[in-house]
Design a protein around this motif. Structure first.
Motif, mmCIF file in Angstrom:
data_model
loop_
_atom_site.group_PDB
_atom_site.id
_atom_site.type_symbol
_atom_site.label_atom_id
_atom_site.label_comp_id
_atom_site.label_asym_id
_atom_site.label_seq_id
_atom_site.Cartn_x
_atom_site.Cartn_y
_atom_site.Cartn_z
ATOM 1 N N ALA A 156 0.829 -1.202 0.000
ATOM 2 C CA ALA A 156 0.000 0.000 0.000
ATOM 3 C C ALA A 156 0.866 1.256 0.000
ATOM 4 N N LYS A 157 1.953 1.240 0.756
ATOM 5 C CA LYS A 157 2.831 2.401 0.806
ATOM 6 C C LYS A 157 3.528 2.614 -0.534
ATOM 7 N N LEU A 158 3.962 1.534 -1.151
ATOM 8 C CA LEU A 158 4.635 1.646 -2.438
ATOM 9 C C LEU A 158 3.688 2.167 -3.510
ATOM 10 N N ILE A 159 2.460 1.686 -3.513
ATOM 11 C CA ILE A 159 1.479 2.139 -4.487
ATOM 12 C C ILE A 159 1.186 3.622 -4.303
ATOM 13 N N ARG A 160 1.140 4.072 -3.060
ATOM 14 C CA ARG A 160 0.907 5.491 -2.791
ATOM 15 C C ARG A 160 2.040 6.336 -3.388
ATOM 16 N N GLN A 161 3.275 5.845 -3.266
ATOM 17 C CA GLN A 161 4.413 6.560 -3.824
ATOM 18 C C GLN A 161 4.338 6.611 -5.350
ATOM 19 N N VAL A 162 3.894 5.522 -5.963
ATOM 20 C CA VAL A 162 3.723 5.492 -7.419
ATOM 21 C C VAL A 162 2.682 6.522 -7.849
ATOM 22 N N GLY A 207 3.546 12.928 -14.551
ATOM 23 C CA GLY A 207 2.986 12.278 -15.726
ATOM 24 C C GLY A 207 3.121 10.766 -15.679
ATOM 25 N N PRO A 208 2.349 10.058 -16.542
ATOM 26 C CA PRO A 208 2.246 8.596 -16.455
ATOM 27 C C PRO A 208 3.331 7.791 -17.158
ATOM 28 N N ASP A 209 4.232 8.466 -17.871
ATOM 29 C CA ASP A 209 5.250 7.751 -18.648
ATOM 30 C C ASP A 209 6.546 7.659 -17.845
ATOM 31 N N PRO A 210 6.946 6.457 -17.401
ATOM 32 C CA PRO A 210 8.174 6.320 -16.607
ATOM 33 C C PRO A 210 9.425 6.809 -17.332
ATOM 34 N N GLU A 211 9.441 6.705 -18.651
ATOM 35 C CA GLU A 211 10.623 7.131 -19.402
ATOM 36 C C GLU A 211 10.781 8.648 -19.392
ATOM 37 N N SER A 255 11.034 10.304 -11.432
ATOM 38 C CA SER A 255 10.526 9.920 -10.112
ATOM 39 C C SER A 255 9.619 8.706 -10.216
ATOM 40 N N LEU A 256 8.750 8.703 -11.221
ATOM 41 C CA LEU A 256 7.866 7.561 -11.420
ATOM 42 C C LEU A 256 8.667 6.317 -11.782
ATOM 43 N N ARG A 257 9.686 6.489 -12.604
ATOM 44 C CA ARG A 257 10.530 5.349 -12.993
ATOM 45 C C ARG A 257 11.175 4.718 -11.761
ATOM 46 N N THR A 258 11.651 5.565 -10.835
ATOM 47 C CA THR A 258 12.266 5.059 -9.608
ATOM 48 C C THR A 258 11.250 4.332 -8.740
ATOM 49 N N MET A 259 10.066 4.929 -8.546
ATOM 50 C CA MET A 259 9.046 4.318 -7.695
ATOM 51 C C MET A 259 8.457 3.066 -8.342
ATOM 52 N N TYR A 260 8.322 3.084 -9.658
ATOM 53 C CA TYR A 260 7.847 1.911 -10.399
ATOM 54 C C TYR A 260 8.797 0.733 -10.157
ATOM 55 N N GLN A 261 10.097 0.983 -10.308
ATOM 56 C CA GLN A 261 11.076 -0.085 -10.117
ATOM 57 C C GLN A 261 11.132 -0.522 -8.660
ATOM 58 N N LYS A 262 10.983 0.421 -7.737
ATOM 59 C CA LYS A 262 10.970 0.093 -6.307
ATOM 60 C C LYS A 262 9.814 -0.851 -5.996
ATOM 61 N N ALA A 263 8.651 -0.575 -6.578
ATOM 62 C CA ALA A 263 7.493 -1.440 -6.371
ATOM 63 C C ALA A 263 7.717 -2.820 -6.967
ATOM 64 N N ARG A 264 8.304 -2.865 -8.140
ATOM 65 C CA ARG A 264 8.585 -4.159 -8.769
ATOM 66 C C ARG A 264 9.619 -4.953 -7.974
ATOM 67 N N ASP A 265 10.615 -4.253 -7.404
ATOM 68 C CA ASP A 265 11.614 -4.927 -6.571
ATOM 69 C C ASP A 265 10.958 -5.629 -5.392
ATOM 70 N N SER A 266 9.850 -5.070 -4.911
ATOM 71 C CA SER A 266 9.140 -5.642 -3.760
ATOM 72 C C SER A 266 8.010 -6.566 -4.185
ATOM 73 N N SER A 267 7.990 -6.920 -5.475
ATOM 74 C CA SER A 267 7.034 -7.895 -6.024
ATOM 75 C C SER A 267 5.596 -7.404 -6.039
ATOM 76 N N VAL A 268 5.403 -6.087 -6.123
ATOM 77 C CA VAL A 268 4.052 -5.563 -6.306
ATOM 78 C C VAL A 268 3.584 -5.959 -7.708
ATOM 79 N N GLU A 284 -0.042 -0.402 -12.489
ATOM 80 C CA GLU A 284 -0.666 0.298 -13.614
ATOM 81 C C GLU A 284 -1.979 0.959 -13.200
ATOM 82 N N LYS A 285 -2.748 0.297 -12.341
ATOM 83 C CA LYS A 285 -3.989 0.900 -11.846
ATOM 84 C C LYS A 285 -3.684 2.148 -11.014
ATOM 85 N N ALA A 286 -2.607 2.102 -10.243
ATOM 86 C CA ALA A 286 -2.219 3.261 -9.433
ATOM 87 C C ALA A 286 -1.877 4.449 -10.327
ATOM 88 N N ILE A 287 -1.187 4.186 -11.430
ATOM 89 C CA ILE A 287 -0.838 5.257 -12.364
ATOM 90 C C ILE A 287 -2.095 5.840 -13.002
#
Length: 248
Positions: free
Chosen positions: A26-32, A40-44, A48-61, A67-70
């Motif tokens: 829940a905390k990671l999704i909030r950061q995303v 904006g919605p494009d990580p590239e 900041s979104l690219r970092t939080m996206y990868q952080k969430a993936r590292d934690s197996s979100v 994508e729903k959070a974005i």
């Protein structure tokens, strides 16, 4: 061993085993959501979104959850507007703490944070009293099995600033803007990056000489991180190998 390095390693271990996994998600999704709403919605196109996206993936979100959070953040779905707040304070022994919060209710968050400080023997500080003691950095945890010399050479070539042992892992420090590029180059070089994030690093460290004092500090950090609105907690403490062994 510096406090932020040790705490980052502890949190990484907990991420795979803790019963509070849903709260971590829940905390990671909030950061995303916040990163997507602000940049904006494009990580590239949104570092900041690219970092939080990868952080969430590292934690197996799950990917669909991210994508729903974005979509919520950028108007595709109904969402909540979060406010970013940083609280400052001191743990027992004079350890300086920064507490980063994302909340939809400033009064609730402030009350929760203040209550933890009071119950755990710490104290709140005025804005600016602690923040000047920290610098924003990029931080990568790399699998501890990597050869130190090989990792050092690869990290330097990739533009990293430093590499230190952090428990069972290596911690590679970067400038905030270089986090993604350094991670990409290390992974392309065959190194296993466990997680990456933007963090606050203390300029000077307060040594904690015994396990009892260390436990009081870590218990306070743990209680702060247990607050739903709290995203990250940073401290300027230093733990010796002997103290770490006693805690383990």
């Amino acid at each position: 061993m510096s406090g932020h390095s040790k705490w980052a390693t502890i949190k990484h271990k907990k991420g795979a085993t803790d019963a509070k996994r849903a709260k971590v998600f829940a905390k990671l999704i909030r950061q995303v959501e916040v990163a997507a709403r602000e940049g904006g919605p494009d990580p590239e196109m949104n570092p900041s979104l690219r970092t939080m996206y990868q952080k969430a993936r590292d934690s197996s979100v799950p990917l669909d959850t991210i994508e729903k959070a974005i979509k919520r953040a950028t108007g595709g779905l109904d969402g909540v507007n979060y406010e970013q707040i940083t609280y400052e304070g001191y743990a027992p022994g004079g350890v300086a703490l920064l507490i980063e919060v994302l909340t939809d209710n400033r009064n609730r968050s402030g009350s929760d944070v203040r209550s933890v400080f009071t119950k755990r023997g710490g104290s709140m500080a005025e804005p600016g009293a602690v923040a000047w003691q920290f610098d924003r950095k990029g931080s990568l945890l790399v699998d501890g099995g990597a050869d130190e010399d090989e990792l050092m050479m690869a990290a330097i070539e990739a533009g990293a600033e430093d590499i230190v042992r952090a428990g069972e892992a290596w911690q590679v420090s970067t400038a905030p803007t270089d986090l993604h590029s350094v991670r990409t180059q290390l992974e392309e070089g065959g190194f296993k990056v466990l997680e990456g994030d933007l963090t606050m690093v203390a300029q000077n460290l307060v040594p904690i000489e015994d396990a009892g004092s260390a436990k009081k500090v870590l218990d306070l950090l743990d209680a702060l991180e247990d607050i739903d609105d709290v995203q990250d907690v940073y401290g300027n403490f230093d733990l010796s190998d002997e103290v770490v062994a006693q805690l383990d």
